[in-house]
Design a protein around this motif. Sequence first.
Motif, short mmCIF file in Angstrom:
data_model
loop_
_atom_site.label_atom_id
_atom_site.label_comp_id
_atom_site.label_asym_id
_atom_site.label_seq_id
_atom_site.Cartn_x
_atom_site.Cartn_y
_atom_site.Cartn_z
N VAL A 16 0.85 -1.19 0.00
CA VAL A 16 0.00 0.00 0.00
C VAL A 16 0.88 1.23 0.00
O VAL A 16 2.02 1.19 0.43
CB VAL A 16 -0.94 0.02 1.23
CG1 VAL A 16 -1.85 -1.16 1.22
CG2 VAL A 16 -0.14 0.06 2.53
N GLU A 20 -0.14 5.92 3.61
CA GLU A 20 -1.24 5.34 4.37
C GLU A 20 -0.70 4.45 5.49
O GLU A 20 0.31 3.78 5.32
CB GLU A 20 -2.13 4.50 3.44
CG GLU A 20 -2.73 5.27 2.28
CD GLU A 20 -3.91 6.13 2.69
OE1 GLU A 20 -4.30 6.05 3.89
OE2 GLU A 20 -4.41 6.86 1.85
N ARG A 25 -8.84 -2.07 6.90
CA ARG A 25 -9.47 -1.95 5.60
C ARG A 25 -8.60 -1.19 4.61
O ARG A 25 -8.56 -1.51 3.43
CB ARG A 25 -10.81 -1.23 5.75
CG ARG A 25 -11.50 -0.98 4.43
CD ARG A 25 -12.80 -0.23 4.57
NE ARG A 25 -13.81 -1.03 5.24
CZ ARG A 25 -15.05 -0.60 5.47
NH1 ARG A 25 -15.40 0.62 5.11
NH2 ARG A 25 -15.94 -1.41 6.05
N THR A 26 -7.89 -0.17 5.07
CA THR A 26 -7.04 0.61 4.17
C THR A 26 -5.99 -0.27 3.49
O THR A 26 -5.78 -0.19 2.28
CB THR A 26 -6.32 1.73 4.95
OG1 THR A 26 -7.29 2.65 5.44
CG2 THR A 26 -5.35 2.47 4.07
N THR A 29 -7.71 -2.70 1.02
CA THR A 29 -8.13 -2.01 -0.19
C THR A 29 -6.93 -1.71 -1.08
O THR A 29 -6.98 -1.92 -2.30
CB THR A 29 -8.85 -0.70 0.16
OG1 THR A 29 -10.03 -1.00 0.92
CG2 THR A 29 -9.24 0.06 -1.09
N GLY A 30 -5.86 -1.22 -0.48
CA GLY A 30 -4.66 -0.92 -1.26
C GLY A 30 -4.11 -2.13 -1.96
O GLY A 30 -3.77 -2.09 -3.14
N THR A 64 -12.75 5.91 -4.96
CA THR A 64 -11.74 5.53 -3.97
C THR A 64 -10.36 5.49 -4.61
O THR A 64 -9.36 5.97 -4.04
CB THR A 64 -12.06 4.15 -3.37
OG1 THR A 64 -13.31 4.21 -2.70
CG2 THR A 64 -10.98 3.70 -2.39
N ARG A 68 -7.24 8.19 -3.89
CA ARG A 68 -6.00 7.71 -3.27
C ARG A 68 -4.79 7.78 -4.19
O ARG A 68 -3.68 8.09 -3.75
CB ARG A 68 -6.22 6.27 -2.81
CG ARG A 68 -5.09 5.68 -2.02
CD ARG A 68 -5.60 4.48 -1.26
NE ARG A 68 -4.55 3.75 -0.61
CZ ARG A 68 -4.75 2.68 0.15
NH1 ARG A 68 -5.99 2.26 0.36
NH2 ARG A 68 -3.75 2.05 0.72
#
Length: 219
Positions: A16, A20, A25-26, A29-30, A64, A68
């Motif tokens: 990621v 971040e 979740r971050t 998601t990444g 999203t 990002r």
Amino acid sequence: MERIMQLEFHLDARAVPRTERPGGRTARTGAAVLEAARTEFAESGYAGTTVERIALRAGVAKTTVYRRWGGLEGIVVDLLDALGTVEVPAPDTGDVGTDLRELAREIFVLYKDPVLCAMIEVMATAAVHTASARESLTAFFANRARSTATVVERAVERGQFPAGTDPAEVIRLLTAPFYYRLFLTGEPIDRSVADRAAATAVAAARAEVLVTGAAAAVV
């Protein structure tokens, strides 16, 4: 060694963006977006890939992704950064000719994989268009040169190469035939290409044409 090379292109939660915080979740998601981007780029190339397709494959909203990464270029930069974090062990047999030949064959194994080859091609394409991708690509190859330069440094210490031999130049000479064939002429590569590249690098270094700096002035 083939397995080690393939691990370079496995993206997980550690990939990621560094802005971040990892975990939760971050991170998931990444990792999902970068893995989806890797697959899309491999299947469709840079020109055929869109943020929308990446978001759909990753199961996230396209907003999203835009929020990002800003777009494809930002994703490419993070992919390069992720690939650059894994070290590639340099061969150490005691003979520089054997070491460089093994290293060249490892590169050959790497580029036999069409998915991995497509990833590098995508990143090179992005680097033509954006400064951030160019900087990341330059840093990626510089890191690869540094991580494998120990082969040359050991050879200098053992007296197998002249003092002052530039390790990065040896590695550039070793790898250049692969990139020329893959990304310019489209010619195939095989183990004989790897072996010739290694032999050429060894011959050039021993002929002192890769000696740089103050040592070159003395020569």
